[in-house]
Design an enzyme around this catalytic site. Sequence first.
Site, PDB file in Angstrom:
ATOM      1  N   LYS A  49      44.619  40.891  33.117  1.00 57.86           N
ATOM      2  CA  LYS A  49      44.539  41.349  31.729  1.00 57.86           C
ATOM      3  C   LYS A  49      44.658  40.209  30.726  1.00 57.86           C
ATOM      4  CE  LYS A  49      44.294  45.961  31.988  1.00 57.86           C
ATOM      5  NZ  LYS A  49      43.264  46.779  31.310  1.00 57.86           N
ATOM      6  N   SER A  90      44.264  42.135  41.749  1.00 56.76           N
ATOM      7  CA  SER A  90      44.261  42.030  40.289  1.00 56.76           C
ATOM      8  C   SER A  90      45.625  41.863  39.641  1.00 56.76           C
ATOM      9  CB  SER A  90      43.578  43.266  39.692  1.00 56.76           C
ATOM     10  OG  SER A  90      44.245  44.439  40.096  1.00 56.76           O
TER      11      SER A  90
END
Length: 332
Positions: free
Chosen positions: A55, A307
């Site tokens: 992110k 991720s």
Amino acid sequence: MSVEPITAADIAAARQRIRGEVLRTPTMPSPSLSERAGQPIHLKMEQRQITGSFKLRGATNAILSLSDDERGRGVVGVSTGNHGRGLAHAASRAGVRAIICMSALVPENKVAAIRDLGAEVRIVGKSQDDAQEEVERLVGEEGMTMIPPFDHPAVIAGQGTLGLEMLEDVPDLAEVLVPLSGGGLIAGIALAIKAQRPQVRVTGISMERGAAMAVSLEAGRPTLTPERPTLADSLGGGIGLDNRHTFAMVRDLVDAVVTLDEGEIAEGIRHGYWREQEVVEGGGAVGMAALIAGKVRPGGPTVVLVSGRNIDMKLHHRLISSEDVDLEEAAA
């Protein structure tokens, strides 16, 4: 209202913009998964990013794309944790005020991490939709700039920089496995990859509990999906009924979507720790989990995006100790 398309040039520009502000994370071969899949499997280690998840890329690109006036008024966003952490870090680096709105479903470890980065945290309601109402109030009443977690051109372009790195690291790439939530990550990666190698297969991996994008794709339009407690908490939240970018991009660019149950996600977390020697959160482990469960059978060299690592460590300990954990039962 017409929507300007996001292009491969936007992703290339984002890469230059965020250079030096984010890590270029390594892509590592996984002998254990390669043996299981019968194909070369590589892990894109984005859980080693500065804030522990991908992110940071989109948040940094969005912050660095603001005008001076927008910076002065501050930024606000809704988050299940990782976007908030990335936005808080990027805003702090740029000297910009940030408020992060989250629901009560967000784990406390992620809330605390965002506060530690200097952002103001507001807990509102029991869903991202509830938290989004507070974001919209701050935009309307205080003039702050909203930076959403996925449905935003600069955010999508920032996440797409991962696709460029995957192509460089695995030149004979045949498939990528990408966690799927609101779609900003997979939309950016799919655009970056298919602009250069349209034959590469892009598969999105989500959880069965509250897979908003998967449900919306099946319905043919953005659809409300109830949120439920899940080990893949970072993949929670809706895609927005007024979705402007990611729904269409995922529909047009992603080749397949796979969903996993909680036991399969737990196995992905365990594999990450015991076989890859990495701490991985549930949402970050879904690509590995899909391979282990046999729900994806690659036809060539494959990159699995790992991720994020921002899991509550007490929960992680329970999972790697082979304890059966059902967060929905615990919340009942």
